[in-house]
Scaffold this motif. Structure first.
Motif, short mmCIF file in Angstrom:
data_model
loop_
_atom_site.label_atom_id
_atom_site.label_comp_id
_atom_site.label_asym_id
_atom_site.label_seq_id
_atom_site.Cartn_x
_atom_site.Cartn_y
_atom_site.Cartn_z
N ASP A 1 0.84 -1.20 0.00
CA ASP A 1 0.00 0.00 0.00
C ASP A 1 0.87 1.25 0.00
O ASP A 1 0.70 2.15 -0.81
CB ASP A 1 -0.90 0.03 1.24
CG ASP A 1 -1.99 -1.02 1.17
OD1 ASP A 1 -2.11 -1.70 0.12
OD2 ASP A 1 -2.71 -1.18 2.17
N ARG A 2 1.80 1.27 0.93
CA ARG A 2 2.62 2.46 1.12
C ARG A 2 3.47 2.75 -0.11
O ARG A 2 3.52 3.89 -0.58
CB ARG A 2 3.50 2.27 2.35
CG ARG A 2 4.44 3.43 2.59
CD ARG A 2 5.07 3.36 3.97
NE ARG A 2 6.17 4.30 4.05
CZ ARG A 2 6.02 5.63 4.15
NH1 ARG A 2 4.82 6.15 4.17
NH2 ARG A 2 7.07 6.42 4.22
N TYR A 3 4.14 1.73 -0.63
CA TYR A 3 5.06 2.00 -1.73
C TYR A 3 4.34 2.19 -3.05
O TYR A 3 4.83 2.88 -3.93
CB TYR A 3 6.16 0.93 -1.76
CG TYR A 3 7.07 1.15 -0.58
CD1 TYR A 3 7.92 2.25 -0.55
CD2 TYR A 3 7.01 0.34 0.55
CE1 TYR A 3 8.71 2.52 0.55
CE2 TYR A 3 7.80 0.60 1.66
CZ TYR A 3 8.65 1.70 1.65
OH TYR A 3 9.42 1.97 2.74
N GLU B 1 4.90 5.56 -5.15
CA GLU B 1 5.16 5.52 -6.59
C GLU B 1 4.14 6.40 -7.33
O GLU B 1 4.48 7.11 -8.27
CB GLU B 1 5.07 4.07 -7.10
CG GLU B 1 5.40 3.96 -8.58
CD GLU B 1 5.54 2.51 -9.03
OE1 GLU B 1 5.97 2.31 -10.18
OE2 GLU B 1 5.20 1.60 -8.26
N ARG B 2 2.91 6.36 -6.87
CA ARG B 2 1.86 7.15 -7.50
C ARG B 2 2.16 8.65 -7.33
O ARG B 2 2.00 9.44 -8.26
CB ARG B 2 0.51 6.79 -6.87
CG ARG B 2 -0.70 7.33 -7.61
CD ARG B 2 -1.98 6.97 -6.89
NE ARG B 2 -2.03 7.50 -5.52
CZ ARG B 2 -2.19 8.78 -5.21
NH1 ARG B 2 -2.30 9.69 -6.17
NH2 ARG B 2 -2.22 9.16 -3.96
N ILE B 3 2.59 9.04 -6.15
CA ILE B 3 2.87 10.44 -5.87
C ILE B 3 4.10 10.93 -6.65
O ILE B 3 4.09 12.00 -7.25
CB ILE B 3 3.11 10.66 -4.35
CG1 ILE B 3 1.80 10.42 -3.57
CG2 ILE B 3 3.63 12.08 -4.08
CD1 ILE B 3 2.00 10.27 -2.07
N LEU B 4 5.15 10.12 -6.65
CA LEU B 4 6.40 10.57 -7.28
C LEU B 4 6.37 10.43 -8.79
O LEU B 4 7.09 11.13 -9.49
CB LEU B 4 7.59 9.74 -6.75
CG LEU B 4 7.89 9.79 -5.26
CD1 LEU B 4 9.16 9.01 -4.97
CD2 LEU B 4 8.02 11.21 -4.76
N GLY B 5 5.58 9.50 -9.29
CA GLY B 5 5.68 9.15 -10.70
C GLY B 5 6.80 8.14 -10.88
O GLY B 5 7.74 8.09 -10.09
N ARG B 6 6.71 7.35 -11.92
CA ARG B 6 7.62 6.22 -12.09
C ARG B 6 9.09 6.62 -12.08
O ARG B 6 9.93 6.01 -11.44
CB ARG B 6 7.28 5.48 -13.40
CG ARG B 6 8.08 4.21 -13.61
CD ARG B 6 7.40 3.29 -14.59
NE ARG B 6 6.17 2.75 -14.02
CZ ARG B 6 6.14 1.65 -13.26
NH1 ARG B 6 7.26 1.02 -12.96
NH2 ARG B 6 5.00 1.20 -12.80
N PRO C 1 11.41 -1.42 -2.31
CA PRO C 1 11.31 -1.25 -0.85
C PRO C 1 10.41 -2.31 -0.22
O PRO C 1 10.64 -2.71 0.91
CB PRO C 1 10.71 0.14 -0.69
CG PRO C 1 10.88 0.82 -1.99
CD PRO C 1 11.05 -0.21 -3.04
N VAL C 2 9.39 -2.73 -0.94
CA VAL C 2 8.51 -3.77 -0.40
C VAL C 2 9.36 -5.00 -0.08
O VAL C 2 9.26 -5.60 0.98
CB VAL C 2 7.39 -4.14 -1.40
CG1 VAL C 2 6.62 -5.37 -0.92
CG2 VAL C 2 6.45 -2.97 -1.60
N ALA C 3 10.23 -5.34 -1.01
CA ALA C 3 11.08 -6.52 -0.82
C ALA C 3 12.07 -6.29 0.31
O ALA C 3 12.38 -7.21 1.07
CB ALA C 3 11.81 -6.84 -2.12
N VAL C 4 12.56 -5.07 0.42
CA VAL C 4 13.52 -4.78 1.48
C VAL C 4 12.88 -5.05 2.83
O VAL C 4 13.46 -5.72 3.69
CB VAL C 4 14.01 -3.32 1.40
CG1 VAL C 4 14.84 -2.97 2.63
CG2 VAL C 4 14.81 -3.10 0.13
N TYR C 5 11.67 -4.55 3.04
CA TYR C 5 11.02 -4.76 4.32
C TYR C 5 10.54 -6.19 4.46
O TYR C 5 10.49 -6.74 5.55
CB TYR C 5 9.87 -3.77 4.54
CG TYR C 5 10.44 -2.44 4.94
CD1 TYR C 5 10.87 -2.24 6.25
CD2 TYR C 5 10.62 -1.42 4.03
CE1 TYR C 5 11.44 -1.04 6.63
CE2 TYR C 5 11.19 -0.23 4.39
CZ TYR C 5 11.59 -0.04 5.71
OH TYR C 5 12.17 1.14 6.08
#
Length: 140
Positions: free
Chosen positions: A80-82, A86-91, A107-111
């Motif tokens: 959800d967070r990432y 991504e949506r906010i920053l753009g790809r 980052p999902v994978a990192v956590y």
């Protein structure tokens, strides 16, 4: 279960219960470990983007509000967070963000992988996790 098992082995003291609060601590750390002002400056984010990021970081003020959202799927916070970031920053900027702050990894994978890997020696980490990835556990 996926990678939770690995996290458990490293946390160790929790035996086999990966507590809801551990996920919450990961969530908090995903916010506190990063200097978001630096991110905004590095990526030349607009005021609107910066405000959206800050709002995202402030979304859950405490454990209870977070827990209400994620009580049934505590590990969903990452995606959800990432996804939101991504949506906010753009790809393009998101890719830069990942490169600068997560060494290019998702980052999902990192956590997902484990919360203590920054405490381990790099060599060990790479050995362990490269094999992990090959086994197709890496998703998203």
């Amino acid at each position: 279960m996926k990678k939770i098992i690995i996290a458990l082995m490293l946390v160790g003291t929790f035996g086999l219960s990966y507590a809801q609060s551990d996920y919450y601590n990961d969530y908090r750390r995903s916010i506190t470990d990063v200097n978001w002002q630096t991110v905004a400056a590095d990526l030349l984010l607009s005021v609107a983007q910066t405000n959206q990021l800050n709002a995202l970081n402030d979304r859950y003020h405490d454990y209870n509000s977070w827990n209400r959202a994620y009580v049934s799927q505590p590990d969903r916070w990452r995606e959800d967070r990432y996804y939101e970031i991504e949506r906010i920053l753009g790809r393009e900027k998101y890719t830069k963000f990942k490169k600068n702050y997560y060494k290019g990894q998702n980052p999902v994978a990192v956590y997902n992988r484990n919360k203590n890997n920054y405490k381990k020696s790099k060599v060990k980490k790479n050995k362990v996790y490269k094999t992990e990835k090959k086994n197709g556990h890496h998703h998203h």
